[in-house]
Design an enzyme around this catalytic site. Structure first.
Site, PDB file in Angstrom:
ATOM      1  N   ASP A   1       7.014  31.463 -14.941  1.00  0.00           N
ATOM      2  CA  ASP A   1       6.386  30.586 -15.941  1.00  0.00           C
ATOM      3  C   ASP A   1       4.881  30.819 -16.015  1.00  0.00           C
ATOM      4  OD1 ASP A   1       5.189  28.580 -13.874  1.00  0.00           O
ATOM      5  OD2 ASP A   1       7.312  28.685 -13.358  1.00  0.00           O
TER       6      ASP A   1
ATOM      7  N   ASP B   1       7.011  31.327  -5.067  1.00  0.00           N
ATOM      8  CA  ASP B   1       7.185  30.271  -6.062  1.00  0.00           C
ATOM      9  C   ASP B   1       8.629  30.370  -6.566  1.00  0.00           C
ATOM     10  OD1 ASP B   1       6.948  28.443  -8.080  1.00  0.00           O
ATOM     11  OD2 ASP B   1       5.446  29.546  -9.224  1.00  0.00           O
TER      12      ASP B   1
ATOM     13  N   PRO C   1      20.262  33.856  -6.435  1.00  0.00           N
ATOM     14  CA  PRO C   1      19.383  34.994  -6.118  1.00  0.00           C
ATOM     15  C   PRO C   1      18.218  34.638  -5.197  1.00  0.00           C
ATOM     16  CG  PRO C   1      19.179  34.336  -8.442  1.00  0.00           C
ATOM     17  CD  PRO C   1      20.329  33.567  -7.877  1.00  0.00           C
TER      18      PRO C   1
ATOM     19  N   GLU D   1       8.747  38.770 -10.854  1.00  0.00           N
ATOM     20  CA  GLU D   1       9.747  37.816 -11.360  1.00  0.00           C
ATOM     21  C   GLU D   1      11.003  38.605 -11.724  1.00  0.00           C
ATOM     22  OE1 GLU D   1      10.251  34.300 -12.246  1.00  0.00           O
ATOM     23  OE2 GLU D   1      12.154  35.291 -12.700  1.00  0.00           O
TER      24      GLU D   1
ATOM     25  N   ASP E   1      13.282  42.573  -8.123  1.00  0.00           N
ATOM     26  CA  ASP E   1      13.656  41.691  -7.026  1.00  0.00           C
ATOM     27  C   ASP E   1      12.525  41.614  -5.995  1.00  0.00           C
ATOM     28  OD1 ASP E   1      14.852  40.324  -5.019  1.00  0.00           O
ATOM     29  OD2 ASP E   1      16.478  41.759  -4.662  1.00  0.00           O
ATOM     30  N   GLY E   2      12.051  40.406  -5.741  1.00  0.00           N
ATOM     31  CA  GLY E   2      10.933  40.207  -4.817  1.00  0.00           C
ATOM     32  C   GLY E   2      11.234  40.663  -3.401  1.00  0.00           C
TER      33      GLY E   2
ATOM     34  N   GLN F   1      20.550  33.610 -15.396  1.00  0.00           N
ATOM     35  CA  GLN F   1      20.669  32.151 -15.384  1.00  0.00           C
ATOM     36  C   GLN F   1      20.563  31.587 -16.796  1.00  0.00           C
ATOM     37  OE1 GLN F   1      17.278  31.445 -12.839  1.00  0.00           O
ATOM     38  NE2 GLN F   1      16.101  32.901 -14.059  1.00  0.00           N
TER      39      GLN F   1
ATOM     40  N   ASP G   1      15.398  26.838  -5.968  1.00  0.00           N
ATOM     41  CA  ASP G   1      16.049  26.320  -4.758  1.00  0.00           C
ATOM     42  C   ASP G   1      16.811  27.455  -4.070  1.00  0.00           C
ATOM     43  OD1 ASP G   1      15.142  23.826  -5.536  1.00  0.00           O
ATOM     44  OD2 ASP G   1      17.042  23.242  -6.478  1.00  0.00           O
TER      45      ASP G   1
HETATM   46  N1  AG3 Z   1       9.815  26.279  -8.487  1.00  0.00           N
HETATM   47  C1  AG3 Z   1      10.934  25.396  -8.382  1.00  0.00           C
HETATM   48  C2  AG3 Z   1      10.859  24.373  -7.329  1.00  0.00           C
HETATM   49  C3  AG3 Z   1      12.209  23.832  -7.036  1.00  0.00           C
HETATM   50  C4  AG3 Z   1      12.599  22.680  -7.900  1.00  0.00           C
HETATM   51  N2  AG3 Z   1      13.869  22.184  -7.514  1.00  0.00           N
HETATM   52  C5  AG3 Z   1      14.615  21.334  -8.184  1.00  0.00           C
HETATM   53  N3  AG3 Z   1      14.169  20.788  -9.305  1.00  0.00           N
HETATM   54  N4  AG3 Z   1      15.798  21.050  -7.760  1.00  0.00           N
HETATM   55  C6  AG3 Z   1       8.989  25.897  -9.525  1.00  0.00           C
HETATM   56  C7  AG3 Z   1       8.658  26.899 -10.508  1.00  0.00           C
HETATM   57  C8  AG3 Z   1       7.357  26.503 -11.087  1.00  0.00           C
HETATM   58  N5  AG3 Z   1       6.458  27.574 -11.130  1.00  0.00           N
END
Ligand code: AG3
Length: 274
Positions: free
Chosen positions: A86, A153, A160, A105, A136-137, A31, A156
């Site tokens: 993150d 976590d 993947p 991750e 891959d989780g 990405q 969207d």
């Molecule tokens: N996980 C992402 C949540 C989705 C956000 N969606 C969006 N902005 N369209 C968050 C990762 C933080 N650890």
């Protein structure tokens, strides 16, 4: 010159931040990864132009995705995070007396970027209790078991991450969990994606004894009204009195509100019961 960063939250709605400076942008194997300094929301981490976190409001998401399941469980020792490169979720998990926190991750570059540009978020990643797997989780949970908590976590449900929103995956997570195990997934906003939330709820309900949604306000995510879906094997989070006091400071999570997070506004109740 005015410089703005926008996320297309849908084809027809975007959220824009006035940009102070673009600090980093790179195409990884999976990405595009960007780090943007904004005027109002601090630093933004964006994956494929989608906001993952801002330093202004990330505490809400990271506290809620971790403290709610960990304090519901009350005695978690091994915790798994899928996604979350993150490190924000790991940072919060480490506030609990856990023995091990595993992070899976898929994109190593997300971890590296966070270490470089988000020290206040990634700070837990070098803790000795943390083990990082860049894979891959979906495959990982098939092979690794014995967790008290599994936290999804994810981004969207596109690309993947699609497989992380499926009944088959929830079944594997169930098997990866210990007897009183709990899973939590970030499950988007009911303001825009009611059908998705309903499907996730139904899928998780067919796997777990208890399935419950809870919510939080995250201003920089689509709809701002965000949900998490919890699947639990034996502990009913609604009737369960959290016995453990958070012994650390929180900014959003409040023990007195713990049970109330699961009380849903009527329109959300309707979505999942229709
Ligand atoms: N996980 C992402 C949540 C989705 C956000 N969606 C969006 N902005 N369209 C968050 C990762 C933080 N650890």
């Amino acid at each position: 010159m005015e410089l703005w960063f926008s996320e297309y939250q849908t084809k027809n709605t975007k959220l824009s931040f006035r940009v102070k400076e673009v600090l980093y942008t790179k195409q990884s194997k999976f990405q595009n990864i960007s780090v943007i300094e904004t005027e109002d929301f601090g630093r933004v981490l964006a994956l494929d132009d989608t906001v993952m976190l801002t330093t202004k409001d990330e505490f809400v998401y990271h506290e809620m995705i971790s403290h709610v399941p960990l304090l519901t469980h009350g005695n978690a020792s091994r915790v798994l995070v899928i996604g979350g490169g993150d490190g924000g979720t790991i940072r919060e998990i480490l506030k609990h007396p856990v023995k091990e926190a595993h992070l899976v991750e898929i994109d190593r570059e997300v971890i590296e970027t966070s270490k470089e540009y988000f020290p206040s978020v990634s700070c837990g990643l070098s803790d000795p209790r943390v083990k990082i797997f860049c894979e891959d989780g979906i495959e990982f949970v098939k092979k690794n078991k014995g967790y008290d908590i599994v936290i999804i976590d994810s981004t969207d449900p596109i690309g993947p991450a699609v497989g992380l929103f499926s009944e088959e995956f929830y079944k594997d997570v169930f098997l990866a969990l210990n007897e009183n195990g709990i899973m939590v997934a970030q499950t988007e906003t009911p303001i825009l994606f009611g059908d998705l939330i309903k499907r996730i709820y139904n899928d998780m309900s067919s796997v777990f004894h208890y399935t419950n949604l809870y919510s939080a306000v995250i201003p920089t995510y689509p709809g701002a009204f965000w949900t998490f879906t919890m699947g639990s094997k034996t502990i009913n989070p609604i009737s369960h009195e959290t016995s453990v006091e958070p012994f650390f400071k929180t900014k959003y999570y409040n023990k007195k509100l713990h049970r109330s997070y699961f009380i849903l506004p009527p329109f959300v109740k309707d979505i999942i019961s229709e």
